[in-house]
Design an enzyme around this catalytic site. Structure first.
Site, PDB file in Angstrom:
ATOM      1  N   MET A   1     -12.011   4.943  -0.724  1.00 11.70           N
ATOM      2  CA  MET A   1     -12.650   5.188   0.575  1.00 11.70           C
ATOM      3  C   MET A   1     -13.294   6.561   0.473  1.00 11.70           C
ATOM      4  O   MET A   1     -12.841   7.540   1.071  1.00 11.70           O
ATOM      5  CB  MET A   1     -11.602   5.131   1.695  1.00 11.70           C
ATOM      6  CG  MET A   1     -11.191   3.713   2.031  1.00 11.70           C
ATOM      7  SD  MET A   1      -9.633   3.641   2.933  1.00 11.70           S
ATOM      8  CE  MET A   1      -8.496   3.661   1.554  1.00 11.70           C
TER       9      MET A   1
ATOM     10  N   HIS B   1      -8.388   1.428  -4.101  1.00  3.97           N
ATOM     11  CA  HIS B   1      -9.326   1.267  -2.989  1.00  3.97           C
ATOM     12  C   HIS B   1      -9.963   2.618  -2.695  1.00  3.97           C
ATOM     13  O   HIS B   1      -9.325   3.501  -2.112  1.00  3.97           O
ATOM     14  CB  HIS B   1      -8.528   0.739  -1.776  1.00  3.97           C
ATOM     15  CG  HIS B   1      -9.315   0.576  -0.516  1.00  3.97           C
ATOM     16  ND1 HIS B   1      -8.703   0.360   0.703  1.00  3.97           N
ATOM     17  CD2 HIS B   1     -10.650   0.591  -0.273  1.00  3.97           C
ATOM     18  CE1 HIS B   1      -9.634   0.245   1.644  1.00  3.97           C
ATOM     19  NE2 HIS B   1     -10.822   0.393   1.080  1.00  3.97           N
TER      20      HIS B   1
ATOM     21  N   ASP C   1      -4.639   3.825  -2.016  1.00  6.30           N
ATOM     22  CA  ASP C   1      -5.702   4.213  -1.088  1.00  6.30           C
ATOM     23  C   ASP C   1      -6.193   5.622  -1.377  1.00  6.30           C
ATOM     24  O   ASP C   1      -5.476   6.600  -1.178  1.00  6.30           O
ATOM     25  CB  ASP C   1      -5.175   4.156   0.353  1.00  6.30           C
ATOM     26  CG  ASP C   1      -5.099   2.741   0.873  1.00  6.30           C
ATOM     27  OD1 ASP C   1      -6.069   1.982   0.679  1.00  6.30           O
ATOM     28  OD2 ASP C   1      -4.065   2.387   1.481  1.00  6.30           O
TER      29      ASP C   1
ATOM     30  N   ASP D   1      -6.928  -5.917   4.421  1.00  2.00           N
ATOM     31  CA  ASP D   1      -6.218  -4.637   4.417  1.00  2.00           C
ATOM     32  C   ASP D   1      -6.192  -4.042   5.826  1.00  2.00           C
ATOM     33  O   ASP D   1      -7.239  -3.765   6.403  1.00  2.00           O
ATOM     34  CB  ASP D   1      -6.971  -3.699   3.457  1.00  2.00           C
ATOM     35  CG  ASP D   1      -6.291  -2.364   3.242  1.00  2.00           C
ATOM     36  OD1 ASP D   1      -5.200  -2.140   3.799  1.00  2.00           O
ATOM     37  OD2 ASP D   1      -6.871  -1.536   2.510  1.00  2.00           O
ATOM     38  N   GLY D   2      -4.979  -3.870   6.357  1.00  2.00           N
ATOM     39  CA  GLY D   2      -4.822  -3.201   7.650  1.00  2.00           C
ATOM     40  C   GLY D   2      -4.119  -4.058   8.680  1.00  2.00           C
ATOM     41  O   GLY D   2      -4.564  -5.154   9.007  1.00  2.00           O
ATOM     42  N   GLY D   3      -2.965  -3.588   9.138  1.00  2.00           N
ATOM     43  CA  GLY D   3      -2.257  -4.286  10.209  1.00  2.00           C
ATOM     44  C   GLY D   3      -1.656  -5.608   9.795  1.00  2.00           C
ATOM     45  O   GLY D   3      -1.457  -6.510  10.632  1.00  2.00           O
TER      46      GLY D   3
ATOM     47  N   GLY E   1       1.049  -1.953   4.173  1.00  6.86           N
ATOM     48  CA  GLY E   1       1.664  -0.641   3.985  1.00  6.86           C
ATOM     49  C   GLY E   1       2.899  -0.482   4.839  1.00  6.86           C
ATOM     50  O   GLY E   1       4.036  -0.601   4.371  1.00  6.86           O
ATOM     51  N   SER E   2       2.686  -0.238   6.144  1.00  7.50           N
ATOM     52  CA  SER E   2       3.827   0.057   7.008  1.00  7.50           C
ATOM     53  C   SER E   2       4.791  -1.124   7.122  1.00  7.50           C
ATOM     54  O   SER E   2       6.002  -0.934   7.196  1.00  7.50           O
ATOM     55  CB  SER E   2       3.348   0.525   8.388  1.00  7.50           C
ATOM     56  OG  SER E   2       2.353  -0.321   8.871  1.00  7.50           O
TER      57      SER E   2
ATOM     58  N   HIS F   1      -1.287  -1.290  -4.139  1.00  4.57           N
ATOM     59  CA  HIS F   1      -2.563  -0.878  -3.548  1.00  4.57           C
ATOM     60  C   HIS F   1      -2.577   0.646  -3.384  1.00  4.57           C
ATOM     61  O   HIS F   1      -1.668   1.225  -2.789  1.00  4.57           O
ATOM     62  CB  HIS F   1      -2.715  -1.576  -2.193  1.00  4.57           C
ATOM     63  CG  HIS F   1      -4.033  -1.380  -1.534  1.00  4.57           C
ATOM     64  ND1 HIS F   1      -5.168  -2.082  -1.895  1.00  4.57           N
ATOM     65  CD2 HIS F   1      -4.419  -0.560  -0.519  1.00  4.57           C
ATOM     66  CE1 HIS F   1      -6.180  -1.720  -1.131  1.00  4.57           C
ATOM     67  NE2 HIS F   1      -5.759  -0.783  -0.287  1.00  4.57           N
TER      68      HIS F   1
ATOM     69  N   GLY G   1      -8.735   4.693   6.960  1.00  3.72           N
ATOM     70  CA  GLY G   1      -8.355   6.097   7.134  1.00  3.72           C
ATOM     71  C   GLY G   1      -6.870   6.318   7.303  1.00  3.72           C
ATOM     72  O   GLY G   1      -6.321   7.290   6.801  1.00  3.72           O
ATOM     73  N   PHE G   2      -6.219   5.391   8.001  1.00  4.31           N
ATOM     74  CA  PHE G   2      -4.800   5.600   8.291  1.00  4.31           C
ATOM     75  C   PHE G   2      -4.031   4.283   8.261  1.00  4.31           C
ATOM     76  O   PHE G   2      -4.589   3.237   8.592  1.00  4.31           O
ATOM     77  CB  PHE G   2      -4.627   6.256   9.676  1.00  4.31           C
ATOM     78  CG  PHE G   2      -5.325   7.585   9.769  1.00  4.31           C
ATOM     79  CD1 PHE G   2      -4.683   8.753   9.349  1.00  4.31           C
ATOM     80  CD2 PHE G   2      -6.628   7.672  10.234  1.00  4.31           C
ATOM     81  CE1 PHE G   2      -5.330   9.987   9.399  1.00  4.31           C
ATOM     82  CE2 PHE G   2      -7.292   8.895  10.289  1.00  4.31           C
ATOM     83  CZ  PHE G   2      -6.641  10.052   9.869  1.00  4.31           C
ATOM     84  N   GLY G   3      -2.761   4.383   7.892  1.00  2.02           N
ATOM     85  CA  GLY G   3      -1.897   3.219   7.967  1.00  2.02           C
ATOM     86  C   GLY G   3      -1.368   3.046   9.381  1.00  2.02           C
ATOM     87  O   GLY G   3      -1.603   3.888  10.257  1.00  2.02           O
ATOM     88  N   GLY G   4      -0.686   1.943   9.615  1.00  6.35           N
ATOM     89  CA  GLY G   4       0.013   1.738  10.881  1.00  6.35           C
ATOM     90  C   GLY G   4      -0.849   1.367  12.077  1.00  6.35           C
ATOM     91  O   GLY G   4      -0.401   1.459  13.219  1.00  6.35           O
TER      92      GLY G   4
ATOM     93  N   MET H   1      -8.743   8.555  -0.420  1.00  7.06           N
ATOM     94  CA  MET H   1      -9.566   9.026   0.709  1.00  7.06           C
ATOM     95  C   MET H   1     -10.017  10.457   0.456  1.00  7.06           C
ATOM     96  O   MET H   1      -9.244  11.274  -0.052  1.00  7.06           O
ATOM     97  CB  MET H   1      -8.757   8.974   2.004  1.00  7.06           C
ATOM     98  CG  MET H   1      -8.118   7.626   2.268  1.00  7.06           C
ATOM     99  SD  MET H   1      -7.377   7.562   3.898  1.00  7.06           S
ATOM    100  CE  MET H   1      -6.514   5.986   3.803  1.00  7.06           C
TER     101      MET H   1
ATOM    102  N   MET I   1     -11.741  -5.065   5.609  1.00  3.79           N
ATOM    103  CA  MET I   1     -10.902  -4.131   6.362  1.00  3.79           C
ATOM    104  C   MET I   1     -10.627  -4.708   7.745  1.00  3.79           C
ATOM    105  O   MET I   1     -11.549  -5.038   8.489  1.00  3.79           O
ATOM    106  CB  MET I   1     -11.593  -2.767   6.505  1.00  3.79           C
ATOM    107  CG  MET I   1     -11.692  -1.956   5.221  1.00  3.79           C
ATOM    108  SD  MET I   1     -10.125  -1.701   4.357  1.00  3.79           S
ATOM    109  CE  MET I   1      -9.160  -0.814   5.585  1.00  3.79           C
TER     110      MET I   1
ATOM    111  N   SER J   1       0.851  -1.195   0.000  1.00  2.45           N
ATOM    112  CA  SER J   1       0.000   0.000   0.000  1.00  2.45           C
ATOM    113  C   SER J   1       0.884   1.242   0.000  1.00  2.45           C
ATOM    114  O   SER J   1       1.635   1.482   0.952  1.00  2.45           O
ATOM    115  CB  SER J   1      -0.890   0.007   1.242  1.00  2.45           C
ATOM    116  OG  SER J   1      -1.476   1.279   1.369  1.00  2.45           O
TER     117      SER J   1
HETATM  118  C1  DX5 Z   1      -6.189   2.051   5.571  1.00  3.65           C
HETATM  119  C2  DX5 Z   1      -5.733   1.646   4.193  1.00  3.65           C
HETATM  120  C3  DX5 Z   1      -4.663   0.638   4.149  1.00  3.65           C
HETATM  121  C4  DX5 Z   1      -3.365   1.027   4.813  1.00  3.65           C
HETATM  122  C5  DX5 Z   1      -2.791  -0.199   5.460  1.00  3.65           C
HETATM  123  O1  DX5 Z   1      -7.336   2.832   5.477  1.00  3.65           O
HETATM  124  O2  DX5 Z   1      -6.827   1.163   3.436  1.00  3.65           O
HETATM  125  O3  DX5 Z   1      -4.408   0.200   2.825  1.00  3.65           O
HETATM  126  O4  DX5 Z   1      -2.423   1.569   3.932  1.00  3.65           O
HETATM  127  O5  DX5 Z   1      -1.677   0.172   6.166  1.00  3.65           O
HETATM  128  P1  DX5 Z   1      -0.952  -0.792   7.192  1.00  3.65           P
HETATM  129  O6  DX5 Z   1      -0.495  -1.974   6.420  1.00  3.65           O
HETATM  130  O7  DX5 Z   1       0.164   0.062   7.700  1.00  3.65           O
HETATM  131  O8  DX5 Z   1      -1.958  -1.147   8.244  1.00  3.65           O
HETATM  132 ZN    ZN Z   2      -6.566   0.151   1.415  1.00  2.00          ZN
END
Ligand code: DX5
Ligand code: ZN
Length: 210
Positions: free
Chosen positions: A64, A62, A31, A171-173, A193-194, A29, A138-141, A33, A133, A6
């Site tokens: 959002m 994706h 994102d 997607d996420g974590g 992502g992270s 990927h 909304g946010f990575g990490g 927003m 999800m 991501s």
């Molecule tokens: C969150 C995004 C994800 C995000 C995942 O809203 O849709 O794609 O980048 O980030 P990580 O892998 O850091 O949780």
């Molecule tokens: Zn995403």
């Protein structure tokens, strides 16, 4: 297993360099927003157009955003290869699925952590992908919410029931440990992502996830 880095966690000052660090990934990927559907603003079609000019990787977009139909065409014209929108953002998901398909790209539907898989029962026949999800979008990490694993299992079972071999994406974590749980549950695509970009060696992180 498809790994989709991501770019939300990439270096937005030098996306070309970030992409060059994840060449072994088949999908990227993206994102999107809008500051309404989620409390953050990120990428528009112009950025997708820029990415398209220096990679042939699948741009997994994706959305959002509220009103995905208003923007889907612009993203496809800019170079998005696949479009996923949120179930919670629309009144008539089937109509949105059909209209995006007419743009010539595979369509995914995504559900936030509080939305049940059951809500999708009447539309699973018509989608190419379901994105679960595992954090609030909304946010990575953020940390992985383990409830996502049950949803993946349910969706794996439902593939046979509705006779549609849609892809299941999470997607996420995602890290080495959570990826394993998702794989055992039947996931096809891992977004990270992270875990990938907050490392000096993104390729080795991809390899780890594989
Ligand atoms: C969150 C995004 C994800 C995000 C995942 O809203 O849709 O794609 O980048 O980030 P990580 O892998 O850091 O949780
Ligand atoms: Zn995403």
């Amino acid at each position: 297993m498809i790994i989709a880095p991501s770019i939300l966690s990439a270096d937005f000052g030098n996306l070309q360099e970030s992409l060059s660090q994840v060449k072994s990934a088949k999908w990227i990927h993206v994102d999107v927003m809008d500051g309404h559907f989620v409390p953050n603003i990120t990428i528009g079609p112009v950025v997708v157009k820029g990415l398209r000019s220096y990679t042939d990787q699948v741009l997994d977009t994706h959305l959002m955003i509220d009103n995905p139909l208003q923007y889907a065409k612009a993203f496809v014209e800019a170079g998005s290869d696949r479009i996923t929108f949120h179930y919670e953002a629309v009144n008539d998901p089937l109509k949105v699925i059909r209209e995006i398909k007419q743009l010539g790209v595979p369509v995914g539907i995504s559900i936030k952590p509080k939305t049940d898989v059951k809500s999708l029962l009447t539309i699973l026949e018509d989608v190419d992908l379901v994105l679960v999800m595992s954090v609030e979008p909304g946010f990575g990490g953020q940390s992985f919410m383990p409830e996502a694993v049950e949803k993946i299992k349910e969706l794996t079972t439902l593939k046979k029931v509705v006779k549609n071999n849609y892809l299941i994406e999470v997607d996420g974590g995602i890290n080495k440990n959570t990826a394993k749980l998702c794989k055992e549950a039947g996931v096809d695509v891992l977004v990270a992502g992270s875990y990938i970009f907050n490392s000096p060696n993104p390729e080795s992180q991809i390899e780890d996830l594989r």
